[in-house]
Design a protein around this motif. Structure first.
Motif, PDB file in Angstrom:
ATOM      1  N   ARG B 144       0.840  -1.205   0.000  1.00 32.46           N
ATOM      2  CA  ARG B 144       0.000   0.000   0.000  1.00 32.46           C
ATOM      3  C   ARG B 144       0.883   1.267   0.000  1.00 32.46           C
ATOM      4  O   ARG B 144       0.670   2.193  -0.770  1.00 32.46           O
ATOM      5  CB  ARG B 144      -0.904  -0.002   1.232  1.00 32.46           C
ATOM      6  CG  ARG B 144      -1.940   1.133   1.255  1.00 32.46           C
ATOM      7  CD  ARG B 144      -2.580   1.319   2.635  1.00 32.46           C
ATOM      8  NE  ARG B 144      -2.827   0.085   3.356  1.00 32.46           N
ATOM      9  CZ  ARG B 144      -3.918  -0.669   3.203  1.00 32.46           C
ATOM     10  NH1 ARG B 144      -4.851  -0.307   2.370  1.00 32.46           N
ATOM     11  NH2 ARG B 144      -4.043  -1.777   3.911  1.00 32.46           N
ATOM     12  N   ASN B 145       1.895   1.252   0.876  1.00 30.18           N
ATOM     13  CA  ASN B 145       2.777   2.427   0.975  1.00 30.18           C
ATOM     14  C   ASN B 145       3.542   2.666  -0.326  1.00 30.18           C
ATOM     15  O   ASN B 145       3.681   3.805  -0.778  1.00 30.18           O
ATOM     16  CB  ASN B 145       3.757   2.256   2.142  1.00 30.18           C
ATOM     17  CG  ASN B 145       3.043   2.301   3.479  1.00 30.18           C
ATOM     18  OD1 ASN B 145       1.947   2.870   3.577  1.00 30.18           O
ATOM     19  ND2 ASN B 145       3.638   1.708   4.494  1.00 30.18           N
ATOM     20  N   GLU B 146       4.043   1.579  -0.907  1.00 32.16           N
ATOM     21  CA  GLU B 146       4.780   1.706  -2.177  1.00 32.16           C
ATOM     22  C   GLU B 146       3.885   2.285  -3.265  1.00 32.16           C
ATOM     23  O   GLU B 146       4.288   3.148  -4.036  1.00 32.16           O
ATOM     24  CB  GLU B 146       5.280   0.330  -2.625  1.00 32.16           C
ATOM     25  CG  GLU B 146       6.571  -0.105  -1.933  1.00 32.16           C
ATOM     26  CD  GLU B 146       6.943  -1.545  -2.285  1.00 32.16           C
ATOM     27  OE1 GLU B 146       7.671  -2.147  -1.487  1.00 32.16           O
ATOM     28  OE2 GLU B 146       6.488  -2.052  -3.336  1.00 32.16           O
ATOM     29  N   GLY B 151       0.787   7.283  -6.354  1.00 31.64           N
ATOM     30  CA  GLY B 151      -0.567   7.775  -6.585  1.00 31.64           C
ATOM     31  C   GLY B 151      -1.580   6.664  -6.823  1.00 31.64           C
ATOM     32  O   GLY B 151      -2.649   6.898  -7.397  1.00 31.64           O
ATOM     33  N   LEU B 152      -1.248   5.454  -6.358  1.00 25.10           N
ATOM     34  CA  LEU B 152      -2.151   4.314  -6.583  1.00 25.10           C
ATOM     35  C   LEU B 152      -2.693   3.776  -5.252  1.00 25.10           C
ATOM     36  O   LEU B 152      -2.094   3.987  -4.197  1.00 25.10           O
ATOM     37  CB  LEU B 152      -1.397   3.191  -7.305  1.00 25.10           C
ATOM     38  CG  LEU B 152      -0.845   3.542  -8.691  1.00 25.10           C
ATOM     39  CD1 LEU B 152       0.122   2.455  -9.164  1.00 25.10           C
ATOM     40  CD2 LEU B 152      -1.977   3.716  -9.695  1.00 25.10           C
ATOM     41  N   ILE B 202      -4.083  -9.106  -4.969  1.00 30.15           N
ATOM     42  CA  ILE B 202      -4.480  -7.755  -4.543  1.00 30.15           C
ATOM     43  C   ILE B 202      -4.530  -6.889  -5.798  1.00 30.15           C
ATOM     44  O   ILE B 202      -3.592  -6.899  -6.599  1.00 30.15           O
ATOM     45  CB  ILE B 202      -3.461  -7.169  -3.540  1.00 30.15           C
ATOM     46  CG1 ILE B 202      -3.416  -8.012  -2.254  1.00 30.15           C
ATOM     47  CG2 ILE B 202      -3.795  -5.700  -3.206  1.00 30.15           C
ATOM     48  CD1 ILE B 202      -2.274  -7.647  -1.310  1.00 30.15           C
ATOM     49  N   GLY B 203      -5.623  -6.152  -5.973  1.00 32.73           N
ATOM     50  CA  GLY B 203      -5.739  -5.243  -7.104  1.00 32.73           C
ATOM     51  C   GLY B 203      -5.071  -3.908  -6.797  1.00 32.73           C
ATOM     52  O   GLY B 203      -5.027  -3.469  -5.638  1.00 32.73           O
ATOM     53  N   VAL B 208      -9.281   1.951  -7.464  1.00 33.30           N
ATOM     54  CA  VAL B 208      -9.748   0.738  -6.777  1.00 33.30           C
ATOM     55  C   VAL B 208     -10.193   1.084  -5.353  1.00 33.30           C
ATOM     56  O   VAL B 208      -9.810   2.122  -4.804  1.00 33.30           O
ATOM     57  CB  VAL B 208      -8.669  -0.373  -6.728  1.00 33.30           C
ATOM     58  CG1 VAL B 208      -8.262  -0.784  -8.131  1.00 33.30           C
ATOM     59  CG2 VAL B 208      -7.470   0.052  -5.884  1.00 33.30           C
ATOM     60  N   LYS B 209     -10.972   0.178  -4.790  1.00 34.39           N
ATOM     61  CA  LYS B 209     -11.504   0.426  -3.442  1.00 34.39           C
ATOM     62  C   LYS B 209     -11.027  -0.643  -2.465  1.00 34.39           C
ATOM     63  O   LYS B 209     -10.936  -1.818  -2.820  1.00 34.39           O
ATOM     64  CB  LYS B 209     -13.031   0.395  -3.471  1.00 34.39           C
ATOM     65  CG  LYS B 209     -13.653   1.636  -4.066  1.00 34.39           C
ATOM     66  CD  LYS B 209     -15.162   1.534  -3.973  1.00 34.39           C
ATOM     67  CE  LYS B 209     -15.792   2.689  -4.730  1.00 34.39           C
ATOM     68  NZ  LYS B 209     -17.188   2.422  -5.057  1.00 34.39           N
ATOM     69  N   PHE B 210     -10.766  -0.196  -1.231  1.00 35.97           N
ATOM     70  CA  PHE B 210     -10.524  -1.133  -0.130  1.00 35.97           C
ATOM     71  C   PHE B 210     -11.799  -1.156   0.707  1.00 35.97           C
ATOM     72  O   PHE B 210     -12.219  -0.132   1.242  1.00 35.97           O
ATOM     73  CB  PHE B 210      -9.332  -0.673   0.726  1.00 35.97           C
ATOM     74  CG  PHE B 210      -8.971  -1.654   1.798  1.00 35.97           C
ATOM     75  CD1 PHE B 210      -8.040  -2.647   1.554  1.00 35.97           C
ATOM     76  CD2 PHE B 210      -9.566  -1.600   3.050  1.00 35.97           C
ATOM     77  CE1 PHE B 210      -7.708  -3.575   2.537  1.00 35.97           C
ATOM     78  CE2 PHE B 210      -9.243  -2.530   4.034  1.00 35.97           C
ATOM     79  CZ  PHE B 210      -8.300  -3.509   3.768  1.00 35.97           C
TER      80      PHE B 210
END
Lengths: 222, 232
Positions: B144-146, B151-152, B202-203, B208-210
């Motif tokens: 997630r951090n990467e 910007g993703l 993981i998309g 995209v949504k979590f």
């Protein structure tokens, strides 16, 4: 004697293993299933009396509470351990033929699957309800089940699986067992197993909980 | 993109005893003996599990075929089902993952069970499940951090065997990793060894949504994800 057997049943139901066991807190320091069973035998109770009127009573109550979500796996395991402590005194008597059990149950996790917690739980519940249990372990193929079923022709067979991919192996095992002896009863269980699947593969029982299996075995044994 | 491996130190995973108690069906505010001692002892054992690791293979060569319930990943079609694929919608990339708690925890559980220490073995088995999920939480956060720095965003993680995605599809997933990746091997019956391992997807994308809560859409009552949520 009746009071002593009631106490043993109580110890099994609530998982009081022996005097040293701190659980459950309200029985701390008191005799457990271990000491009380020895006492009952010393006072003349037979192994069958203790099994029928104490261990089966205690484990039966636990099984019902587990099915009703009133207790969970840890409490069942404590009960099973208390039952085992009592059974250690009875096993030599069963082995010598001086006392008899209700029947024999052969259980294993099917080929390709290594999960065993559910199988172990079922084994303990069935043993505590008065049956001799032959546990074949995990990753058990049809040949091994066949060999054991030949050794114990009246035994009921139990198959366990945790994956949809290994569940399908139950069908081969059921077919092999039924082909060899159409009278062999085969019970199946595990997270992905359903009644529909049980019907499809021609197994005799699907139970989502151990108590359902015990009730089925009792019906066959009666 | 090549596969990446992250080793997770046992000390990096924080298992909440309350979650463990919840999975056991015990009130975490009133844990009687012998439960409290066993739980503490087995949590202390975590330091002896050195092979907790996992990794990703990320690719932008994907296609989300929502109506068919198919994720196409580098030309390989995963029949993940409509529920999973809908949750991956708008993904521009996908990260396949494999993660393991190592074999030590399962070995200890079996040993304890074999010695008649049933409760201890059971607690150890649950610790193994929480360890691999904890490790995967760390990897997920790292990803997630990467991605955020680019910007993703990332989606939840989805695994074969859950949300109606056939567990057999793990064979396709494993084909994207080197043999024995992180020490995990897949049997013919799609059983990972060490048992306390997970795999999935993981998309990744701008849109995209979590989703915080996804269990209502799934019928599996024995799933640890659902039970962890109920336990906290």
């Amino acid at each position: 004697m009746e009071e002593l057997l009631k106490q043993i049943a109580h110890c099994v139901e609530f998982g009081k293993i022996n005097q040293a066991s701190p659980y459950p807190p309200d029985l701390k320091g008191k005799d457990g299933a271990d000491e009380l069973t020895k006492k009952a035998l010393d006072q003349g109770a037979t192994a069958e009396e203790i099994l029928t009127n104490a261990l089966i009573v205690g484990m039966g109550k636990v099984g019902v509470k587990f099915r009703e979500n009133k207790v969970f796996v840890p409490q069942v395991l404590m009960s099973a351990k208390a039952m085992s402590a009592a059974m250690a005194h009875l096993k030599p008597l069963f082995a010598s033929g001086a006392a008899k059990r209700k029947g024999t149950f052969i259980i294993g996790t099917v080929q390709g699957d290594l999960h065993d917690i559910g199988k172990n739980l079922v084994s303990m519940m069935v043993e505590g309800n008065g049956y001799e249990v032959i546990d074949l372990g995990v990753d058990v193929n049809a040949d091994t089940f066949l060999t054991e079923a030949e050794k114990y022709p009246h035994a009921v067979i139990g198959l366990s699986a945790l994956l949809t991919t290994t569940m399908v192996n139950m069908e081969n095992i059921v077919n092999a067992l039924k082909e060899k002896n159409p009278e062999t009863k085969v019970c199946i269980g595990g997270a992905p197993v359903t009644q529909d699947f049980c019907n499809k593969i021609n197994a005799d029982l699907y139970s989502p909980d151990p108590q359902g299996l015990v009730e089925y075995l009792d019906k066959l044994a009666s | 993109m090549e596969v990446s491996i992250t080793e997770v130190g046992p000390g990096d995973i924080d298992i909440d005893p309350a979650v463990l108690c919840g999975l056991m069906g015990i009130d975490p505010d009133d844990i009687p003996e012998p439960y409290s001692g066993i739980i503490q002892r087995e949590l202390d054992e975590i330091k002896n599990y050195p092979n907790i690791k996992g990794g990703f293979k990320i690719s932008g060569n994907i296609d989300i075929l929502s109506p068919k319930g198919v994720l196409s990943y580098e030309g390989v079609e995963f029949g993940a089902g409509k529920q999973v694929v809908d949750n991956l919608s708008n993904s521009e990339m996908a990260a396949l993952y494999i993660c393991t708690a190592g074999e030590e925890v399962s070995r200890r559980s079996k040993e304890l069970m074999g010695q008649g220490n049933l409760l201890e073995g059971y607690v150890t088995d649950l610790v193994g499940s929480l360890l691999v999920e904890g490790a995967m939480d760390i990897l997920h956060e790292k990803l997630r951090n990467e991605m955020e720095s680019k910007g993703l965003r990332v989606t939840n993680r989805y695994s074969p065997g859950y949300c109606n995605w056939n567990v057999d599809e793990q064979h396709k997933l494993f084909s994207f990793f080197p043999e024995g990746f992180c020490g995990v091997r897949l049997s013919e019956s799609a059983l990972m060894n060490p048992i306390k391992s997970v795999s999935g997807v993981i998309g990744i994308g701008k849109e995209v949504k979590f989703n915080k809560y996804i269990c209502h859409a799934c019928s599996s009552v024995n799933c640890i994800y659902r039970n962890i949520k109920h336990a906290v």
